[in-house]
Every structure is written in C-alpha cells, then in structure tokens.
Design a protein around this motif. Structure first.
Motif, PDB file in Angstrom:
ATOM      1  N   ASP A 131     -16.382 -22.675  87.173  1.00 56.59           N
ATOM      2  CA  ASP A 131     -15.546 -21.741  86.274  1.00 56.59           C
ATOM      3  C   ASP A 131     -16.298 -20.568  85.860  1.00 56.59           C
ATOM      4  O   ASP A 131     -16.005 -19.932  84.935  1.00 56.59           O
ATOM      5  CB  ASP A 131     -15.074 -22.260  84.930  1.00 56.59           C
ATOM      6  CG  ASP A 131     -16.012 -23.202  84.191  1.00 56.59           C
ATOM      7  OD1 ASP A 131     -16.970 -22.886  84.500  1.00 56.59           O
ATOM      8  OD2 ASP A 131     -15.543 -23.470  83.229  1.00 56.59           O
ATOM      9  N   ASP A 185     -15.406 -13.711  83.278  1.00 61.39           N
ATOM     10  CA  ASP A 185     -14.527 -14.536  83.716  1.00 61.39           C
ATOM     11  C   ASP A 185     -14.587 -15.908  83.161  1.00 61.39           C
ATOM     12  O   ASP A 185     -13.765 -16.806  83.220  1.00 61.39           O
ATOM     13  CB  ASP A 185     -14.060 -14.629  84.906  1.00 61.39           C
ATOM     14  CG  ASP A 185     -13.284 -13.194  85.407  1.00 61.39           C
ATOM     15  OD1 ASP A 185     -12.760 -12.535  84.347  1.00 61.39           O
ATOM     16  OD2 ASP A 185     -13.529 -12.541  86.690  1.00 61.39           O
ATOM     17  N   ALA A 186     -15.919 -16.257  82.946  1.00 58.98           N
ATOM     18  CA  ALA A 186     -16.436 -17.623  82.410  1.00 58.98           C
ATOM     19  C   ALA A 186     -15.807 -18.020  80.997  1.00 58.98           C
ATOM     20  O   ALA A 186     -15.578 -17.062  80.393  1.00 58.98           O
ATOM     21  CB  ALA A 186     -17.874 -17.657  82.309  1.00 58.98           C
ATOM     22  N   PRO A 187     -15.673 -19.268  80.848  1.00 55.82           N
ATOM     23  CA  PRO A 187     -15.226 -19.666  79.494  1.00 55.82           C
ATOM     24  C   PRO A 187     -16.139 -18.912  78.450  1.00 55.82           C
ATOM     25  O   PRO A 187     -17.172 -18.576  78.467  1.00 55.82           O
ATOM     26  CB  PRO A 187     -15.500 -21.211  79.384  1.00 55.82           C
ATOM     27  CG  PRO A 187     -15.407 -21.484  80.878  1.00 55.82           C
ATOM     28  CD  PRO A 187     -15.957 -20.311  81.507  1.00 55.82           C
ATOM     29  N   ALA A 190     -15.078 -28.690  82.958  1.00 53.31           N
ATOM     30  CA  ALA A 190     -14.122 -27.740  83.726  1.00 53.31           C
ATOM     31  C   ALA A 190     -14.372 -28.168  85.373  1.00 53.31           C
ATOM     32  O   ALA A 190     -14.528 -27.229  86.032  1.00 53.31           O
ATOM     33  CB  ALA A 190     -14.708 -26.368  83.247  1.00 53.31           C
ATOM     34  N   GLY A 191     -13.946 -29.437  85.518  1.00 52.74           N
ATOM     35  CA  GLY A 191     -14.219 -29.552  87.014  1.00 52.74           C
ATOM     36  C   GLY A 191     -15.289 -30.881  87.063  1.00 52.74           C
ATOM     37  O   GLY A 191     -16.020 -30.701  86.522  1.00 52.74           O
ATOM     38  N   HIS A 245     -19.955 -26.068  86.802  1.00 51.60           N
ATOM     39  CA  HIS A 245     -18.584 -26.270  86.457  1.00 51.60           C
ATOM     40  C   HIS A 245     -17.585 -25.509  87.361  1.00 51.60           C
ATOM     41  O   HIS A 245     -16.375 -25.922  87.025  1.00 51.60           O
ATOM     42  CB  HIS A 245     -18.528 -26.079  84.967  1.00 51.60           C
ATOM     43  CG  HIS A 245     -19.189 -26.772  84.108  1.00 51.60           C
ATOM     44  ND1 HIS A 245     -19.381 -28.161  84.187  1.00 51.60           N
ATOM     45  CD2 HIS A 245     -20.307 -26.475  83.201  1.00 51.60           C
ATOM     46  CE1 HIS A 245     -20.512 -28.459  83.342  1.00 51.60           C
ATOM     47  NE2 HIS A 245     -20.873 -27.482  82.794  1.00 51.60           N
TER      48      HIS A 245
END
Length: 227
Positions: free
Chosen positions: A119, A143-145, A101-102, A117
């Motif tokens: 995120d 809000d994280a995956p 994620a980045g 990451h």
C-alpha cells in the motif's frame, strides 16, 4: 549526524536499542540495485551503520524467521499478518502484530526483515542482542497510509508525554515503547504521534502536509522491558 540528533530526542528508549534513520539522501551509490529488502538495509547501513552492525543474525526457518540470540528469543513471522513473538532474557514475554495492509512475506537481508505491505508502505524489523526489537516504517508516497496500528497481547498504558508501556497478565512490566518521530527525505521533521486504545497502539504520521518529501521514515518503535 541526523541519527545521532534523533537519539537525543527519544525519552523512552529500550536498553540497547538504537534509532534507525532511513533517508533518501543517504543512499549509497549502488543502493538502487538488488532486491527491495537489500536496498532498505543498505540505506540503513549508510545512514546509521551501528544499527545494522548491532543487529543480530536472522535465520529462515520452516515457520518464519528466528533471531540468533544467546539469551531470549524473538520469532518473526513469514507473513505480516502473523504476530512477532518476543521472550526477553529476563523472562518477559509479549507479542504484537505489524500493520496489516495485506499479507506480505518477509524478506531477510543483512540482519533485517522487511515486509512490503502493498500500500506504499513497508516495515523493517531488526533484533538487538538484548532481544529488544526495532521497527521502522517507510512511507513511499502521498497515497500510502497515514496510520499504522500495532496490536499487543499485553495491557498498554500511555503517559502524558506520549510514552507507552505494557504490562503482562501478572501486572509486571513487559514492554516499553519509544516516543515516535518521523523524517522526510530532506531530513525535515514530520508530525507524528500515537494514541492507545485498549491493546492497540496506532501511529499517526502527517506525511501529506505541504512540502513533505518522500520517502518518509517513521519511528522506530523500540520494544523491550527496560525503561
């Protein structure tokens, strides 16, 4: 005590690997000071001191991070979008990627490499003396995956109970992966599981459920050859 309790629940555990439990309530007095990687390692050391004690030294190199091992070789990348390379002492070889994620750079502190990451989640990687690898995902907020995918260069096979193994091109066992777990900041279990599709394992963490306290810590994923 929570770490010890979790270890009794892991059926597929790499030989020599131990479960990491990172809990907000286990922070030492000064754990909120210093670099992010240092904070994560301090939290691990407070919760499960043997995890950090058993982890081998990591050295920065021009191409990434190398584990200092008597037998075997583990190379961690500079960036989280590059694979981790493992060569066990018995000759088993495989590689896999972290959740991408980045492209975050590795932060190395006290025997652990951490990747933020960007995120709301991060990965903490430790290497054990037998060249097995322990990975813990830290989820900072809602809000994280809720899914984290790991792609391998070996063929994955999943058993009915959820355990996963991987076979190399010669059909030899190359890797075993521990059953997943996740805890919230209060030590409560969070539902987690991982399906396999081809050579990709995706961990699902149901951290957005009512009553979940952050940070949530998922797994570890224990990688090595022995069942």
């Amino acid at each position: 005590m929570r770490g010890a309790h979790l270890r009794t629940e892991l059926t597929y555990v790499t030989a020599g690997a131990v479960a990491a439990v990172i809990l907000a309530g286990a922070l030492p007095a000064n754990a909120d000071e210093g670099e992010p990687g240092e904070v994560l390692v301090a939290t691990v050391a407070e919760a499960v001191p043997e995890l950090v004690e058993d982890a081998v030294h990591l050295a920065n190199t021009t191409s990434g991070v190398e584990a200092v091992l008597e037998n075997g070789e583990v190379s961690l990348p500079e960036s989280s979008n590059e694979p981790i390379q493992v060569e066990a002492a018995d000759g088993a070889e495989f590689s896999f990627t972290l959740p991408e994620a980045g492209s975050s750079e590795a932060g190395v502190s006290d025997g652990a490499a951490s990747y933020d990451h960007g995120d709301g989640s991060s990965s903490v990687v430790l290497v054990n003396p037998d060249a097995s690898v322990t990975i813990t995902s830290v989820i900072e907020g809602p809000d994280a995956p809720s899914t984290f995918s790991y792609e391998y260069d070996v063929t994955l096979e999943q058993f009915e109970d959820g355990g996963v193994v991987g076979y190399d091109a010669a059909g030899e066992l190359a890797v075993t992966i521990a059953l997943p777990w996740a805890l919230d900041a209060n030590g409560n279990k969070v539902d987690t599981w991982y399906p396999v599709a081809g050579n990709t394992l995706t961990q699902h963490v149901a951290h957005r459920a009512e009553g979940v306290a952050y940070p949530v810590v998922a797994d570890p994923l224990n990688y090595g050859r022995a069942l």
